[in-house]
Design a protein around this motif. Sequence first.
Motif, PDB file in Angstrom:
ATOM      1  N   ASP A 194     -14.129  -8.233 -18.382  1.00 41.04           N
ATOM      2  CA  ASP A 194     -15.133  -9.440 -18.810  1.00 41.04           C
ATOM      3  C   ASP A 194     -16.367  -8.935 -19.785  1.00 41.04           C
ATOM      4  O   ASP A 194     -16.768  -9.989 -20.328  1.00 41.04           O
ATOM      5  CB  ASP A 194     -16.050  -9.359 -17.154  1.00 41.04           C
ATOM      6  CG  ASP A 194     -15.246  -9.854 -16.163  1.00 41.04           C
ATOM      7  OD1 ASP A 194     -14.198 -10.805 -16.428  1.00 41.04           O
ATOM      8  OD2 ASP A 194     -15.333  -9.761 -14.984  1.00 41.04           O
ATOM      9  N   GLU A 206      -2.597 -10.453 -13.718  1.00 48.93           N
ATOM     10  CA  GLU A 206      -3.307 -10.960 -14.789  1.00 48.93           C
ATOM     11  C   GLU A 206      -3.292  -9.914 -15.753  1.00 48.93           C
ATOM     12  O   GLU A 206      -4.038  -9.961 -16.928  1.00 48.93           O
ATOM     13  CB  GLU A 206      -4.983 -11.147 -14.404  1.00 48.93           C
ATOM     14  CG  GLU A 206      -4.916 -12.358 -13.328  1.00 48.93           C
ATOM     15  CD  GLU A 206      -6.247 -12.471 -12.741  1.00 48.93           C
ATOM     16  OE1 GLU A 206      -7.244 -11.424 -12.979  1.00 48.93           O
ATOM     17  OE2 GLU A 206      -6.617 -13.136 -11.763  1.00 48.93           O
ATOM     18  N   GLU A 214      -8.531 -19.845 -23.422  1.00 54.37           N
ATOM     19  CA  GLU A 214      -9.865 -19.659 -23.743  1.00 54.37           C
ATOM     20  C   GLU A 214     -10.266 -18.477 -22.946  1.00 54.37           C
ATOM     21  O   GLU A 214     -11.275 -17.661 -23.487  1.00 54.37           O
ATOM     22  CB  GLU A 214     -10.773 -20.802 -23.854  1.00 54.37           C
ATOM     23  CG  GLU A 214     -10.501 -22.002 -24.599  1.00 54.37           C
ATOM     24  CD  GLU A 214     -11.526 -23.253 -24.639  1.00 54.37           C
ATOM     25  OE1 GLU A 214     -12.001 -23.409 -23.264  1.00 54.37           O
ATOM     26  OE2 GLU A 214     -11.285 -24.113 -25.295  1.00 54.37           O
ATOM     27  N   ARG A 215     -10.337 -18.214 -21.787  1.00 51.44           N
ATOM     28  CA  ARG A 215     -10.754 -17.242 -20.924  1.00 51.44           C
ATOM     29  C   ARG A 215     -10.069 -16.085 -21.142  1.00 51.44           C
ATOM     30  O   ARG A 215     -10.548 -14.948 -21.534  1.00 51.44           O
ATOM     31  CB  ARG A 215     -10.324 -17.644 -19.542  1.00 51.44           C
ATOM     32  CG  ARG A 215     -10.833 -16.536 -18.610  1.00 51.44           C
ATOM     33  CD  ARG A 215     -10.834 -17.217 -17.032  1.00 51.44           C
ATOM     34  NE  ARG A 215     -11.475 -16.165 -16.117  1.00 51.44           N
ATOM     35  CZ  ARG A 215     -10.417 -14.862 -15.687  1.00 51.44           C
ATOM     36  NH1 ARG A 215      -9.150 -15.069 -16.170  1.00 51.44           N
ATOM     37  NH2 ARG A 215     -10.739 -14.049 -14.889  1.00 51.44           N
ATOM     38  N   ARG A 216      -8.584 -16.102 -21.740  1.00 55.95           N
ATOM     39  CA  ARG A 216      -7.940 -14.840 -21.958  1.00 55.95           C
ATOM     40  C   ARG A 216      -8.341 -14.394 -23.501  1.00 55.95           C
ATOM     41  O   ARG A 216      -8.461 -13.149 -23.672  1.00 55.95           O
ATOM     42  CB  ARG A 216      -6.338 -15.253 -22.095  1.00 55.95           C
ATOM     43  CG  ARG A 216      -5.914 -15.482 -20.663  1.00 55.95           C
ATOM     44  CD  ARG A 216      -4.242 -15.190 -20.888  1.00 55.95           C
ATOM     45  NE  ARG A 216      -3.791 -16.308 -21.784  1.00 55.95           N
ATOM     46  CZ  ARG A 216      -3.277 -17.452 -21.187  1.00 55.95           C
ATOM     47  NH1 ARG A 216      -3.379 -17.684 -20.177  1.00 55.95           N
ATOM     48  NH2 ARG A 216      -2.791 -18.264 -22.122  1.00 55.95           N
ATOM     49  N   ARG A 241     -11.756 -12.420 -22.801  1.00 50.91           N
ATOM     50  CA  ARG A 241     -11.676 -11.494 -21.815  1.00 50.91           C
ATOM     51  C   ARG A 241     -10.798 -10.231 -22.423  1.00 50.91           C
ATOM     52  O   ARG A 241     -10.112 -10.494 -23.282  1.00 50.91           O
ATOM     53  CB  ARG A 241     -11.023 -11.946 -20.611  1.00 50.91           C
ATOM     54  CG  ARG A 241     -10.772 -10.830 -19.391  1.00 50.91           C
ATOM     55  CD  ARG A 241     -10.385 -11.565 -18.278  1.00 50.91           C
ATOM     56  NE  ARG A 241      -9.803 -10.710 -17.211  1.00 50.91           N
ATOM     57  CZ  ARG A 241     -10.594 -10.122 -16.204  1.00 50.91           C
ATOM     58  NH1 ARG A 241     -12.003 -10.380 -16.172  1.00 50.91           N
ATOM     59  NH2 ARG A 241     -10.113  -9.365 -15.314  1.00 50.91           N
ATOM     60  N   THR A 280      -7.792 -24.067 -21.128  1.00 47.54           N
ATOM     61  CA  THR A 280      -9.031 -23.411 -20.355  1.00 47.54           C
ATOM     62  C   THR A 280      -8.527 -21.919 -20.219  1.00 47.54           C
ATOM     63  O   THR A 280      -9.458 -21.000 -20.319  1.00 47.54           O
ATOM     64  CB  THR A 280      -9.496 -24.228 -19.080  1.00 47.54           C
ATOM     65  OG1 THR A 280      -9.898 -25.342 -19.173  1.00 47.54           O
ATOM     66  CG2 THR A 280     -10.669 -23.367 -18.418  1.00 47.54           C
ATOM     67  N   ALA A 281      -7.396 -21.786 -19.774  1.00 42.50           N
ATOM     68  CA  ALA A 281      -7.039 -20.202 -19.228  1.00 42.50           C
ATOM     69  C   ALA A 281      -6.568 -19.515 -20.624  1.00 42.50           C
ATOM     70  O   ALA A 281      -7.147 -18.395 -20.671  1.00 42.50           O
ATOM     71  CB  ALA A 281      -5.368 -20.443 -18.509  1.00 42.50           C
TER      72      ALA A 281
END
Length: 468
Positions: A135, A175, A19-21, A24, A16-17
């Motif tokens: 974002d 981050e 995919e978010r990276r 973004r 999940t992390a």
Amino acid sequence: MTEGRADPDELLRRVTAAERRELRGKLVVFFGAAPGVGKTYAMLEAARSERDLKRDVVVGIVETHGRFDTGALVIGLELLPRRKLNHRGIAIEEFDLDAAITRKPGLVLVDELAHTNAPGSRHAKRWQDVDELLDAGIDVYTTLNVQHIESLNDVVAQVTGVVVRETVPDRVLEEASEVRLIDLPPDELLERLQEGKVYIPDQAQRAVEGFFRKGNLIALRELALRCTAERVDAQMRLYKTEHGIERAWPTTERILVCVSPSPSSARLVRAARRMAASLHAPCIAVFVESPASLRMTQSARLRLSDNLRLAEQLGAEPVTLKGEHAARETVRYARSRNVSKIVIGKPTHPRWRDFVAPSFLDEIVRLSGDIDVYVISGDLLAPARAKEDQESRPTPKLNPAAYAGSAASAVVASAVSWFLFGRRQLADVVMIYLLGIIFVSLRFGYGPSIAAAVLSVLLLDFFSFPRT
């Protein structure tokens, strides 16, 4: 869960992390100890290199502060028009977030991440503007000084005597996809300041007498180096986790001390903290809450709380883990934190217990592998305190009614099994006795259940097996 098998929840979190990276934008922070070390200059040089690689680069906002060499690097780069505001009769130019999102370049330069936006802006702080750009899938280059990190705000105030009002949350730096340290020795920075390459002459003189004292610059430089080193260490641990690497990499020292309710733990914590201080290493104080710890007395719980509080007061990181196997859980956590040394106390129990079950120390040594294990003697007063604690425990009282009940249960089980089955169907007879023993254990506890079991075996042998 099978030992050595990856945790499904942890795997899902990683996916999940990741995919978010991917969705973004990527944040690159040009990080320094103080103004004037060359962060903006380095950011512009990197941006020009990206443009030469045919990447779509625009300058959102860059503050040159009148420096000619920095301003020269802006020439040839596309500039986004700034948003003009009027605050109390004063014309102010700010970064235009909406224009950047509408333009949606591959990379946008946003200088001075800790800047406070003018009243009327969508966000109060510039780092919030950058968050929105990321974002939207836009990569960002930005600059930041160490004194603007929120968690270091009080440290900087103690060192320099200056309270920095503009701060950035630590998570922004954590981050970031990349942090590039722009370093300059204090003497060279002071020389640049005297030459007018940082501030105009009048401002430069006031800066040298205040914030830019050499001692301040040395301390800020150390903070910046340490902050960058901690981030690199975190990246290395993340890489090990993502690639399933369990062995410790001795790139830096990290001490783990095993804390328990034992009176000797306080001395153990102090010894581990001294070791960590001599190695300039972080220290972690770990207690594993296992099923056995549920039987701790109130005084033991209070002493455990005191030991963990002492570790925190001495600068160690207190951690409480949960697991059925204390030694295995301790070593697993040590590997996840890339611990190089485990500190543990000498065992105080009788030697014969090691033949019954391996001690916590033996299991730690066996499981530790490439992690060093240091065994330290406890407090000389610990045996006396342990004896006092043992004496303070309430002595279980003998309950004649409970043992009479256990005997009655065995007799009733014998009568019922004799009446129903006699000496036939021995398996059913055994089940009747077991039901009686279970009833006693639930109703009266450990001691009477043992008595019921022994008496049941004797009665079973007497009534159910024929005599020769």
